[in-house]
Motif scaffolding. Structure first.
Motif, PDB file in Angstrom:
ATOM      1  N   ALA A  25       1.715   8.031  -2.772  1.00  0.00           N
ATOM      2  CA  ALA A  25       1.628   8.921  -1.613  1.00  0.00           C
ATOM      3  C   ALA A  25       0.881   8.256  -0.468  1.00  0.00           C
ATOM      4  O   ALA A  25       1.295   8.341   0.696  1.00  0.00           O
ATOM      5  CB  ALA A  25       0.956  10.238  -2.008  1.00  0.00           C
ATOM      6  N   LEU A  26      -0.210   7.590  -0.771  1.00  0.00           N
ATOM      7  CA  LEU A  26      -0.980   6.902   0.266  1.00  0.00           C
ATOM      8  C   LEU A  26      -0.169   5.755   0.861  1.00  0.00           C
ATOM      9  O   LEU A  26      -0.210   5.528   2.074  1.00  0.00           O
ATOM     10  CB  LEU A  26      -2.315   6.410  -0.284  1.00  0.00           C
ATOM     11  N   GLN A  27       0.588   5.043   0.031  1.00  0.00           N
ATOM     12  CA  GLN A  27       1.451   3.974   0.534  1.00  0.00           C
ATOM     13  C   GLN A  27       2.514   4.528   1.483  1.00  0.00           C
ATOM     14  O   GLN A  27       2.925   3.850   2.421  1.00  0.00           O
ATOM     15  CB  GLN A  27       2.130   3.234  -0.615  1.00  0.00           C
ATOM     16  N   ALA A  28       2.949   5.767   1.249  1.00  0.00           N
ATOM     17  CA  ALA A  28       3.947   6.410   2.114  1.00  0.00           C
ATOM     18  C   ALA A  28       3.317   6.925   3.407  1.00  0.00           C
ATOM     19  O   ALA A  28       4.018   7.429   4.278  1.00  0.00           O
ATOM     20  CB  ALA A  28       4.624   7.562   1.366  1.00  0.00           C
ATOM     21  N   GLY A  29       1.982   6.831   3.503  1.00  0.00           N
ATOM     22  CA  GLY A  29       1.290   7.289   4.703  1.00  0.00           C
ATOM     23  C   GLY A  29       0.946   8.776   4.689  1.00  0.00           C
ATOM     24  O   GLY A  29       0.603   9.343   5.720  1.00  0.00           O
ATOM     25  N   TRP A  30       1.046   9.401   3.528  1.00  0.00           N
ATOM     26  CA  TRP A  30       0.751  10.831   3.410  1.00  0.00           C
ATOM     27  C   TRP A  30      -0.737  11.064   3.202  1.00  0.00           C
ATOM     28  O   TRP A  30      -1.440  10.286   2.573  1.00  0.00           O
ATOM     29  CB  TRP A  30       1.498  11.439   2.234  1.00  0.00           C
ATOM     30  N   ARG A  31      -1.204  12.204   3.710  1.00  0.00           N
ATOM     31  CA  ARG A  31      -2.520  12.738   3.363  1.00  0.00           C
ATOM     32  C   ARG A  31      -2.262  13.734   2.239  1.00  0.00           C
ATOM     33  O   ARG A  31      -1.285  14.470   2.274  1.00  0.00           O
ATOM     34  CB  ARG A  31      -3.163  13.414   4.561  1.00  0.00           C
ATOM     35  N   VAL A  32      -3.134  13.754   1.250  1.00  0.00           N
ATOM     36  CA  VAL A  32      -2.875  14.522   0.038  1.00  0.00           C
ATOM     37  C   VAL A  32      -4.018  15.481  -0.268  1.00  0.00           C
ATOM     38  O   VAL A  32      -5.188  15.118  -0.139  1.00  0.00           O
ATOM     39  CB  VAL A  32      -2.672  13.577  -1.176  1.00  0.00           C
ATOM     40  N   ALA A  33      -3.641  16.669  -0.701  1.00  0.00           N
ATOM     41  CA  ALA A  33      -4.605  17.606  -1.287  1.00  0.00           C
ATOM     42  C   ALA A  33      -4.251  17.731  -2.766  1.00  0.00           C
ATOM     43  O   ALA A  33      -3.089  17.952  -3.106  1.00  0.00           O
ATOM     44  CB  ALA A  33      -4.540  18.968  -0.604  1.00  0.00           C
ATOM     45  N   VAL A  34      -5.234  17.562  -3.624  1.00  0.00           N
ATOM     46  CA  VAL A  34      -5.056  17.800  -5.052  1.00  0.00           C
ATOM     47  C   VAL A  34      -5.693  19.154  -5.326  1.00  0.00           C
ATOM     48  O   VAL A  34      -6.900  19.322  -5.152  1.00  0.00           O
ATOM     49  CB  VAL A  34      -5.713  16.693  -5.904  1.00  0.00           C
ATOM     50  N   ARG A  35      -4.863  20.113  -5.712  1.00  0.00           N
ATOM     51  CA  ARG A  35      -5.335  21.487  -5.898  1.00  0.00           C
ATOM     52  C   ARG A  35      -5.377  21.838  -7.380  1.00  0.00           C
ATOM     53  O   ARG A  35      -4.399  21.658  -8.101  1.00  0.00           O
ATOM     54  CB  ARG A  35      -4.401  22.468  -5.196  1.00  0.00           C
ATOM     55  N   GLY A  36      -6.509  22.347  -7.796  1.00  0.00           N
ATOM     56  CA  GLY A  36      -6.669  22.857  -9.151  1.00  0.00           C
ATOM     57  C   GLY A  36      -7.402  24.183  -9.098  1.00  0.00           C
ATOM     58  O   GLY A  36      -8.107  24.471  -8.132  1.00  0.00           O
TER      59      GLY A  36
END
Length: 151
Positions: A25-36
């Motif tokens: 995801a980071l390589q694709a340039g996305w910012r990510v939220a990991v939700r639990g």
């Protein structure tokens, strides 16, 4: 319009699969939220991610700090506060069809060895499918990730 990717974990632990997906995801340039749903579990995951993989450092932070908006990966129990374009859910955290449509990607990771987790993932798949969201089901049962179904 985005898509939900369901990852049925049967061989690798959550932290390994999540690290791999976050790297992509980071390589694709996305910012990510990991939700639990559980802050304690996210704290455990935070420690695992700081230990890092052989591939190198994975920048991330826990929600609730002064720099949430700046985090490329934010671990959270609630909405993404980092302008995420990808949300990855663990442990049955909620995801909606509206969220799938608004983001580049939603990843739902679930433990295939836990009957309760399987039931939650099946219910999420059905709800998203019934709402018209695009979804893919991926399994690692053969030893490598293979797409098994798509809506």
């Amino acid at each position: 319009m985005g898509a939900a990717y369901f990852y049925h974990l049967t061989r690798r632990p959550l932290e390994d699969t999540l690290t791999m997906l976050l790297g992509k995801a980071l390589q694709a340039g996305w910012r990510v939220a990991v939700r639990g749903p559980d802050a304690g579990r996210l704290g455990w995951l935070d420690e695992k991610l700081w230990l890092g993989a052989d591939e190198g450092f994975l920048p991330h932070g826990m929600a609730g700090g002064p720099h949430d908006a700046d985090q490329p990966v934010l671990l959270t129990t609630g909405p993404a506060a980092n302008n995420a374009t990808c949300v990855m859910t663990i442990d049955g955290a909620e995801v909606t069809a509206e969220e799938v449509a608004a983001l580049d990607r939603v990843c739902v990771l679930f433990d295939g060895n836990d009957p309760d987790a399987l039931n939650v993932a099946r219910a999420q798949w059905k709800a998203l499918k019934d709402a018209g969201a695009s979804a893919q089901y991926w399994s690692e049962e053969s030893g490598r990730w293979e797409k098994k179904a798509e809506t």
